[in-house]
Design a protein around this motif. Structure first.
Motif, PDB file in Angstrom:
ATOM      1  N   CYS A  20       0.842  -1.188   0.000  1.00 28.91           N
ATOM      2  CA  CYS A  20       0.000   0.000   0.000  1.00 28.91           C
ATOM      3  C   CYS A  20       0.881   1.243   0.000  1.00 28.91           C
ATOM      4  CB  CYS A  20      -0.941   0.016   1.197  1.00 28.91           C
ATOM      5  SG  CYS A  20      -2.136   1.354   1.107  1.00 28.91           S
ATOM      6  N   SER A  21       0.535   2.192  -0.852  1.00 28.90           N
ATOM      7  CA  SER A  21       1.409   3.346  -1.072  1.00 28.90           C
ATOM      8  C   SER A  21       1.584   4.233   0.142  1.00 28.90           C
ATOM      9  CB  SER A  21       0.893   4.174  -2.249  1.00 28.90           C
ATOM     10  OG  SER A  21      -0.401   4.640  -1.973  1.00 28.90           O
ATOM     11  N   CYS A  22       0.620   4.254   1.053  1.00 31.43           N
ATOM     12  CA  CYS A  22       0.770   5.121   2.222  1.00 31.43           C
ATOM     13  C   CYS A  22       1.258   4.348   3.442  1.00 31.43           C
ATOM     14  CB  CYS A  22      -0.555   5.804   2.546  1.00 31.43           C
ATOM     15  SG  CYS A  22      -1.788   4.691   3.232  1.00 31.43           S
ATOM     16  N   ALA A  23       1.485   3.062   3.291  1.00 28.38           N
ATOM     17  CA  ALA A  23       1.929   2.198   4.378  1.00 28.38           C
ATOM     18  C   ALA A  23       0.918   2.149   5.510  1.00 28.38           C
ATOM     19  CB  ALA A  23       3.303   2.626   4.894  1.00 28.38           C
ATOM     20  N   CYS A  24      -0.339   2.436   5.202  1.00 29.21           N
ATOM     21  CA  CYS A  24      -1.377   2.358   6.219  1.00 29.21           C
ATOM     22  C   CYS A  24      -1.771   0.896   6.418  1.00 29.21           C
ATOM     23  CB  CYS A  24      -2.592   3.188   5.828  1.00 29.21           C
ATOM     24  SG  CYS A  24      -3.401   2.607   4.335  1.00 29.21           S
ATOM     25  N   GLN A  34     -10.119  -2.690  -0.531  1.00 29.76           N
ATOM     26  CA  GLN A  34      -8.815  -2.745  -1.188  1.00 29.76           C
ATOM     27  C   GLN A  34      -9.005  -2.725  -2.697  1.00 29.76           C
ATOM     28  OE1 GLN A  34      -6.717  -6.258  -0.158  1.00 29.76           O
ATOM     29  NE2 GLN A  34      -8.105  -7.632  -1.189  1.00 29.76           N
ATOM     30  N   HIS A  35      -8.043  -2.140  -3.371  1.00 29.95           N
ATOM     31  CA  HIS A  35      -8.150  -1.961  -4.817  1.00 29.95           C
ATOM     32  C   HIS A  35      -6.794  -2.187  -5.459  1.00 29.95           C
ATOM     33  CE1 HIS A  35     -12.078  -0.152  -4.098  1.00 29.95           C
ATOM     34  NE2 HIS A  35     -11.506   0.534  -3.140  1.00 29.95           N
ATOM     35  N   HIS A  36      -6.809  -2.409  -6.749  1.00 31.81           N
ATOM     36  CA  HIS A  36      -5.578  -2.479  -7.524  1.00 31.81           C
ATOM     37  C   HIS A  36      -5.502  -1.219  -8.375  1.00 31.81           C
ATOM     38  CE1 HIS A  36      -5.895  -6.789  -6.601  1.00 31.81           C
ATOM     39  NE2 HIS A  36      -4.592  -6.782  -6.762  1.00 31.81           N
ATOM     40  N   CYS A  37      -4.366  -0.564  -8.317  1.00 34.38           N
ATOM     41  CA  CYS A  37      -4.147   0.591  -9.183  1.00 34.38           C
ATOM     42  C   CYS A  37      -4.136   0.093 -10.620  1.00 34.38           C
ATOM     43  CB  CYS A  37      -2.822   1.266  -8.836  1.00 34.38           C
ATOM     44  SG  CYS A  37      -2.364   2.582  -9.980  1.00 34.38           S
ATOM     45  N   ARG A  38      -4.919   0.706 -11.493  1.00 30.10           N
ATOM     46  CA  ARG A  38      -4.995   0.267 -12.886  1.00 30.10           C
ATOM     47  C   ARG A  38      -3.784   0.746 -13.691  1.00 30.10           C
ATOM     48  NH1 ARG A  38      -8.388  -2.044 -10.312  1.00 30.10           N
ATOM     49  NH2 ARG A  38     -10.475  -2.559 -11.013  1.00 30.10           N
ATOM     50  N   SER A  39      -2.931   1.562 -13.075  1.00 30.15           N
ATOM     51  CA  SER A  39      -1.741   2.027 -13.770  1.00 30.15           C
ATOM     52  C   SER A  39      -0.511   1.192 -13.402  1.00 30.15           C
ATOM     53  CB  SER A  39      -1.492   3.499 -13.438  1.00 30.15           C
ATOM     54  OG  SER A  39      -0.356   3.969 -14.107  1.00 30.15           O
ATOM     55  N   CYS A  40      -0.239   1.052 -12.100  1.00 31.38           N
ATOM     56  CA  CYS A  40       0.974   0.329 -11.683  1.00 31.38           C
ATOM     57  C   CYS A  40       0.688  -1.065 -11.139  1.00 31.38           C
ATOM     58  CB  CYS A  40       1.754   1.136 -10.647  1.00 31.38           C
ATOM     59  SG  CYS A  40       0.917   1.295  -9.046  1.00 31.38           S
ATOM     60  N   ALA A  46      -8.684   1.985  -0.039  1.00 29.76           N
ATOM     61  CA  ALA A  46      -9.616   2.941  -0.645  1.00 29.76           C
ATOM     62  C   ALA A  46      -9.146   4.380  -0.457  1.00 29.76           C
ATOM     63  CB  ALA A  46     -11.013   2.747  -0.061  1.00 29.76           C
ATOM     64  N   GLU A  47      -8.549   4.665   0.695  1.00 24.66           N
ATOM     65  CA  GLU A  47      -8.064   6.024   0.969  1.00 24.66           C
ATOM     66  C   GLU A  47      -6.941   6.425   0.022  1.00 24.66           C
ATOM     67  OE1 GLU A  47      -8.950   8.538   3.207  1.00 24.66           O
ATOM     68  OE2 GLU A  47     -10.761   7.329   3.353  1.00 24.66           O
ATOM     69  N   CYS A  48      -6.171   5.443  -0.453  1.00 24.39           N
ATOM     70  CA  CYS A  48      -5.014   5.738  -1.307  1.00 24.39           C
ATOM     71  C   CYS A  48      -5.327   5.600  -2.783  1.00 24.39           C
ATOM     72  CB  CYS A  48      -3.858   4.808  -0.954  1.00 24.39           C
ATOM     73  SG  CYS A  48      -3.211   5.090   0.692  1.00 24.39           S
ATOM     74  N   VAL A  64      -6.822   4.797  -9.951  1.00 25.09           N
ATOM     75  CA  VAL A  64      -5.361   4.745  -9.835  1.00 25.09           C
ATOM     76  C   VAL A  64      -4.954   5.145  -8.426  1.00 25.09           C
ATOM     77  CG1 VAL A  64      -4.915   5.206 -12.284  1.00 25.09           C
ATOM     78  CG2 VAL A  64      -5.095   7.115 -10.684  1.00 25.09           C
ATOM     79  N   CYS A  65      -3.770   4.708  -8.025  1.00 25.92           N
ATOM     80  CA  CYS A  65      -3.279   5.067  -6.691  1.00 25.92           C
ATOM     81  C   CYS A  65      -2.868   6.538  -6.677  1.00 25.92           C
ATOM     82  CB  CYS A  65      -2.112   4.163  -6.287  1.00 25.92           C
ATOM     83  SG  CYS A  65      -0.596   4.393  -7.243  1.00 25.92           S
ATOM     84  N   ASP A  66      -2.750   7.082  -5.493  1.00 25.10           N
ATOM     85  CA  ASP A  66      -2.391   8.497  -5.347  1.00 25.10           C
ATOM     86  C   ASP A  66      -1.036   8.812  -5.972  1.00 25.10           C
ATOM     87  OD1 ASP A  66      -4.780   8.854  -4.065  1.00 25.10           O
ATOM     88  OD2 ASP A  66      -3.929   9.056  -2.053  1.00 25.10           O
TER      89      ASP A  66
END
Length: 86
Positions: A20-24, A34-40, A46-48, A64-66
């Motif tokens: 998770c990109s924010c390490a939360c 939970q989601h998958h970023c469609r870019s990476c 959900a928050e990220c 996409v992720c933040d």
């Protein structure tokens, strides 16, 4: 060798927390959060991943992720600046 489903879930939980990109910390068992970023492709909470972008391979905006969203916005700003100075 037999691997129990409990071990698989535990490993998936650890990987999701690391990715998770924010390490939360979020519940990996709560699929709707939970989601998958469609870019990476990273797993993010959900928050990220509250933003959407039009990706080259799609005709509609995708979640996409933040981090990917910020990179895209920054790239677009740089392009606009270059066009204004040209």
């Amino acid at each position: 060798a037999f691997v129990s489903s409990t071990v698989v879930v535990a490993v998936a939980a650890l990987l999701a927390h690391v990715l998770c990109s924010c390490a939360c910390v979020f519940c990996v068992l709560c699929v709707d959060k939970q989601h998958h970023c469609r870019s990476c492709g990273r797993v993010v909470c959900a928050e990220c991943s509250q933003n959407k972008l039009l990706l080259p391979i799609d005709t509609t905006k995708q979640r996409v992720c933040d981090d990917c969203y910020k990179q895209c916005i920054e790239f677009k700003k740089q392009q606009q600046q270059q066009q204004q100075t040209a």
